[in-house]
Design a protein around this motif. Sequence first.
Motif, PDB file in Angstrom:
ATOM      1  N   HIS A   1       0.904  -1.250  -0.041  1.00 44.96           N
ATOM      2  CA  HIS A   1      -0.228   0.011   0.036  1.00 44.96           C
ATOM      3  C   HIS A   1       1.010   1.537  -0.467  1.00 44.96           C
ATOM      4  CE1 HIS A   1      -2.811  -3.293   1.939  1.00 44.96           C
ATOM      5  NE2 HIS A   1      -3.626  -2.578   1.333  1.00 44.96           N
ATOM      6  N   SER A   2       1.866   0.939  -0.327  1.00 42.43           N
ATOM      7  CA  SER A   2       2.810   2.258   0.100  1.00 42.43           C
ATOM      8  C   SER A   2       2.790   2.920   1.248  1.00 42.43           C
ATOM      9  CB  SER A   2       3.003   3.181  -1.772  1.00 42.43           C
ATOM     10  OG  SER A   2       3.607   1.734  -1.834  1.00 42.43           O
ATOM     11  N   SER A   3       2.357   2.655   2.116  1.00 42.15           N
ATOM     12  CA  SER A   3       2.187   3.514   3.297  1.00 42.15           C
ATOM     13  C   SER A   3       2.763   3.106   4.619  1.00 42.15           C
ATOM     14  CB  SER A   3       0.398   2.709   3.735  1.00 42.15           C
ATOM     15  OG  SER A   3       0.660   1.296   4.220  1.00 42.15           O
ATOM     16  N   GLN A   4       2.903   4.218   5.753  1.00 39.29           N
ATOM     17  CA  GLN A   4       3.828   4.098   6.917  1.00 39.29           C
ATOM     18  C   GLN A   4       2.972   3.443   7.707  1.00 39.29           C
ATOM     19  OE1 GLN A   4       5.400   7.795   7.592  1.00 39.29           O
ATOM     20  NE2 GLN A   4       5.689   7.389  10.415  1.00 39.29           N
ATOM     21  N   ARG A   5       3.699   2.054   8.413  1.00 38.06           N
ATOM     22  CA  ARG A   5       3.429   1.499   8.999  1.00 38.06           C
ATOM     23  C   ARG A   5       3.427   1.836  10.669  1.00 38.06           C
ATOM     24  NH1 ARG A   5       4.076  -3.411  10.990  1.00 38.06           N
ATOM     25  NH2 ARG A   5       2.257  -3.972  11.901  1.00 38.06           N
ATOM     26  N   ILE A   6       4.200   2.143  11.123  1.00 41.79           N
ATOM     27  CA  ILE A   6       5.243   2.442  12.249  1.00 41.79           C
ATOM     28  C   ILE A   6       6.211   3.236  12.318  1.00 41.79           C
ATOM     29  CG2 ILE A   6       6.543   1.307  13.843  1.00 41.79           C
ATOM     30  CD1 ILE A   6       4.483  -0.675  13.851  1.00 41.79           C
ATOM     31  N   THR A   7       6.473   3.809  12.945  1.00 38.55           N
ATOM     32  CA  THR A   7       7.304   4.976  13.160  1.00 38.55           C
ATOM     33  C   THR A   7       7.764   4.417  15.049  1.00 38.55           C
ATOM     34  OG1 THR A   7       6.810   6.395  11.579  1.00 38.55           O
ATOM     35  CG2 THR A   7       8.683   7.095  13.493  1.00 38.55           C
ATOM     36  N   CYS A   8       9.842   4.226  14.787  1.00 39.95           N
ATOM     37  CA  CYS A   8      10.264   3.624  15.962  1.00 39.95           C
ATOM     38  C   CYS A   8      11.358   4.960  16.331  1.00 39.95           C
ATOM     39  CB  CYS A   8      10.574   2.714  15.423  1.00 39.95           C
ATOM     40  SG  CYS A   8       9.844   1.226  15.557  1.00 39.95           S
ATOM     41  N   ASP A   9      11.301   5.744  17.311  1.00 38.43           N
ATOM     42  CA  ASP A   9      12.101   6.387  17.899  1.00 38.43           C
ATOM     43  C   ASP A   9      12.999   6.359  18.229  1.00 38.43           C
ATOM     44  OD1 ASP A   9       8.604   8.688  17.990  1.00 38.43           O
ATOM     45  OD2 ASP A   9      10.035   9.289  16.852  1.00 38.43           O
ATOM     46  N   HIS A  10      14.192   6.868  18.063  1.00 40.84           N
ATOM     47  CA  HIS A  10      15.659   6.955  18.393  1.00 40.84           C
ATOM     48  C   HIS A  10      16.078   8.141  19.618  1.00 40.84           C
ATOM     49  CE1 HIS A  10      15.312   3.617  15.991  1.00 40.84           C
ATOM     50  NE2 HIS A  10      16.354   3.133  16.414  1.00 40.84           N
ATOM     51  N   GLU A  11      16.848   7.861  20.232  1.00 40.83           N
ATOM     52  CA  GLU A  11      17.913   9.364  20.761  1.00 40.83           C
ATOM     53  C   GLU A  11      18.861   9.474  19.714  1.00 40.83           C
ATOM     54  OE1 GLU A  11      19.435   8.104  24.473  1.00 40.83           O
ATOM     55  OE2 GLU A  11      17.668   8.190  25.009  1.00 40.83           O
ATOM     56  N   ASP A  12      19.043   8.719  19.035  1.00 42.15           N
ATOM     57  CA  ASP A  12      20.660   9.232  18.064  1.00 42.15           C
ATOM     58  C   ASP A  12      19.868   9.145  16.612  1.00 42.15           C
ATOM     59  OD1 ASP A  12      22.503  10.805  17.157  1.00 42.15           O
ATOM     60  OD2 ASP A  12      23.741  10.542  18.654  1.00 42.15           O
ATOM     61  N   GLY A  13      21.208   8.996  15.385  1.00 45.70           N
ATOM     62  CA  GLY A  13      21.180   8.810  14.249  1.00 45.70           C
ATOM     63  C   GLY A  13      20.887   7.040  13.859  1.00 45.70           C
ATOM     64  N   VAL A  14      20.201   6.557  13.625  1.00 47.02           N
ATOM     65  CA  VAL A  14      20.529   5.066  13.100  1.00 47.02           C
ATOM     66  C   VAL A  14      20.838   4.563  11.819  1.00 47.02           C
ATOM     67  CG1 VAL A  14      18.851   3.103  12.425  1.00 47.02           C
ATOM     68  CG2 VAL A  14      17.595   5.159  13.670  1.00 47.02           C
ATOM     69  N   THR A  15      22.084   4.114  11.505  1.00 49.57           N
ATOM     70  CA  THR A  15      23.326   3.926  11.028  1.00 49.57           C
ATOM     71  C   THR A  15      22.577   2.595   9.920  1.00 49.57           C
ATOM     72  OG1 THR A  15      24.553   2.906  12.630  1.00 49.57           O
ATOM     73  CG2 THR A  15      24.972   5.223  12.416  1.00 49.57           C
ATOM     74  N   CYS A  16      22.551   1.519  11.076  1.00 48.40           N
ATOM     75  CA  CYS A  16      22.589   0.386  10.439  1.00 48.40           C
ATOM     76  C   CYS A  16      20.975  -0.544  10.773  1.00 48.40           C
ATOM     77  CB  CYS A  16      23.547  -0.725  10.135  1.00 48.40           C
ATOM     78  SG  CYS A  16      24.076  -0.685  11.810  1.00 48.40           S
ATOM     79  N   LEU A  17      20.735  -1.811  10.335  1.00 48.84           N
ATOM     80  CA  LEU A  17      18.973  -2.357  10.907  1.00 48.84           C
ATOM     81  C   LEU A  17      19.417  -3.993   9.869  1.00 48.84           C
ATOM     82  CD1 LEU A  17      16.961  -2.567   8.213  1.00 48.84           C
ATOM     83  CD2 LEU A  17      16.916  -0.521   8.593  1.00 48.84           C
ATOM     84  N   THR A  18      18.328  -5.082  10.509  1.00 43.20           N
ATOM     85  CA  THR A  18      18.705  -5.840   9.955  1.00 43.20           C
ATOM     86  C   THR A  18      17.700  -6.934  10.717  1.00 43.20           C
ATOM     87  OG1 THR A  18      19.674  -7.949   9.920  1.00 43.20           O
ATOM     88  CG2 THR A  18      20.450  -6.962  12.150  1.00 43.20           C
ATOM     89  N   TRP A  19      16.825  -7.311   9.919  1.00 39.92           N
ATOM     90  CA  TRP A  19      15.921  -8.409  10.676  1.00 39.92           C
ATOM     91  C   TRP A  19      16.391 -10.026  11.177  1.00 39.92           C
ATOM     92  CZ3 TRP A  19      10.631  -6.959  10.457  1.00 39.92           C
ATOM     93  CH2 TRP A  19      10.475  -5.377   9.298  1.00 39.92           C
ATOM     94  N   LEU A  20      15.534 -10.107  12.192  1.00 38.93           N
ATOM     95  CA  LEU A  20      15.914 -11.810  12.368  1.00 38.93           C
ATOM     96  C   LEU A  20      15.136 -12.528  12.027  1.00 38.93           C
ATOM     97  CD1 LEU A  20      16.928  -8.905  14.851  1.00 38.93           C
ATOM     98  CD2 LEU A  20      16.141 -11.066  16.792  1.00 38.93           C
ATOM     99  N   GLY A  21      15.757 -12.618  10.855  1.00 41.71           N
ATOM    100  CA  GLY A  21      15.386 -14.160  10.031  1.00 41.71           C
ATOM    101  C   GLY A  21      14.055 -14.041   9.452  1.00 41.71           C
ATOM    102  N   THR A  22      13.243 -14.755   9.576  1.00 42.50           N
ATOM    103  CA  THR A  22      12.002 -14.620   9.365  1.00 42.50           C
ATOM    104  C   THR A  22      10.995 -13.962  10.431  1.00 42.50           C
ATOM    105  OG1 THR A  22      11.221 -17.068   9.657  1.00 42.50           O
ATOM    106  CG2 THR A  22      11.839 -16.427   7.357  1.00 42.50           C
ATOM    107  N   SER A  23      11.317 -13.855  11.762  1.00 39.18           N
ATOM    108  CA  SER A  23      10.313 -13.763  13.037  1.00 39.18           C
ATOM    109  C   SER A  23       9.956 -11.764  12.693  1.00 39.18           C
ATOM    110  CB  SER A  23      11.261 -13.504  14.197  1.00 39.18           C
ATOM    111  OG  SER A  23      12.116 -11.886  14.603  1.00 39.18           O
ATOM    112  N   ARG A  24       9.011 -11.453  13.063  1.00 37.95           N
ATOM    113  CA  ARG A  24       8.803  -9.990  13.299  1.00 37.95           C
ATOM    114  C   ARG A  24       9.895  -9.255  14.116  1.00 37.95           C
ATOM    115  NH1 ARG A  24       5.896 -12.773  18.114  1.00 37.95           N
ATOM    116  NH2 ARG A  24       6.207 -11.063  19.835  1.00 37.95           N
ATOM    117  N   PHE A  25      11.329  -9.301  14.775  1.00 42.67           N
ATOM    118  CA  PHE A  25      11.609  -8.623  15.336  1.00 42.67           C
ATOM    119  C   PHE A  25      13.034  -8.053  14.226  1.00 42.67           C
ATOM    120  CE2 PHE A  25      10.254 -11.514  18.494  1.00 42.67           C
ATOM    121  CZ  PHE A  25       9.736 -10.447  19.371  1.00 42.67           C
TER     122      PHE A  25
END
Length: 390
Positions: free
Chosen positions: A305-329
């Motif tokens: 739907h090209s829509s924003q689901r959730i925004t997760c706020d951090h205290e500083d810039g986000v430099t990297c990310l990774t999904w945990l396999g097929t989990s929701r985390f």
Amino acid sequence: MSRSTTPDEEDDQGEVFLDESDIIDEVPIDDEDLPDADEEDDDIVSDEADDSVHTFTGHTGELYTVACSPNDAGLVATGGGDDKGFLWMIGQGDWAFELQGHTDSVSSLAFSNDGQLLASGSLDGFVQIWDVSSRNIIGTLEGSGGGIEWVKWHPRGHLVLGGSEDANVWMWNADKCTNLNVFSGHSSSVTCGDFTPDGKTICTGSDDATLRIWNPRTGVNIHVIRGHQYHTEGLTCMAISTDSTLAISGAKDGSVHIVNIPSGKVVSSLPSHTDSIECLGMSASSPWVATGSMDKKLIIWDLQHSSQRITCDHEDGVTCLTWLGTSRFLATGCVDGKVHMWDSLSGDCVRTFSGHSDAIQSLSISASKDFLVSVSLDGTARVFEIAEFQ
């Protein structure tokens, strides 16, 4: 002011003050004057708790890249600004194998999908191929001399793709260490790229603000995506949908765009970030993509739907990310050295890992999904236990 005693200190001292009448004398102590018995190097001292279960300190400079073996749950590769790469094992602090030979920063590491080979890319312009089981170097892959920005493997074979600062993309046969093709067309450093999951197409993004789609066999440039509907500044990261039809790209201008790979058309834009997009990743189990930015936000999008689901706020810039396999985390690494675990359904931060004292540069998940490994500009790689997030 008397200093309270923690349960850990009780074990060390064997005797505990029970009440004020037992106090013989009071000596004011400044916590900053206390020696830190746990740290050997002043450069990597952190003021906060260390949540890691293992720390690798074999490097002597900033760390830029980490890759966990896809089939050996303990094997990790790290590389950094000391011109070195290392293979080491989670929980085995006394073992490390140095990947020697590079003469500049090791910028990218990647295991082949069968786990047999490891590619190390360096700003010296070379990619080295290592046999993982024997620890022997198979050979060195040479481009035109520009620093290697990233390396990727074909999903089903021993073909290596590398993007260079010289604006070219190179494809090699890793078993024979021969050059198969050069993809020329970008006018600036090639900052991101990959094979599509079906292995039939190559997508590359550049600091020239364009995305290019290539035929890997012929080297023909099928599509060039640029212009007013696309990024206005250099691309920083890219992900490809599991069905090989969509390329999602992020750029320095804070924009995220979705391109249909077969047609080369921009089909949607995801406007919300206000600063450079540093990382993005596709979920393996749902049509969602996560984007991380220097605006201190992680945003999870619904691609259908090209829509924003959730925004997760951090205290500083986000430099990297990774999904945990097929989990929701999924996990994010930040400029402040923190690693956060997020529930993509609720948007809740379910865990924050401390230990690093400088910006996180890369994250990788162990083959067993029990451990998350992070590398930082503080010169260390740290292992965090994540078995509960399956």
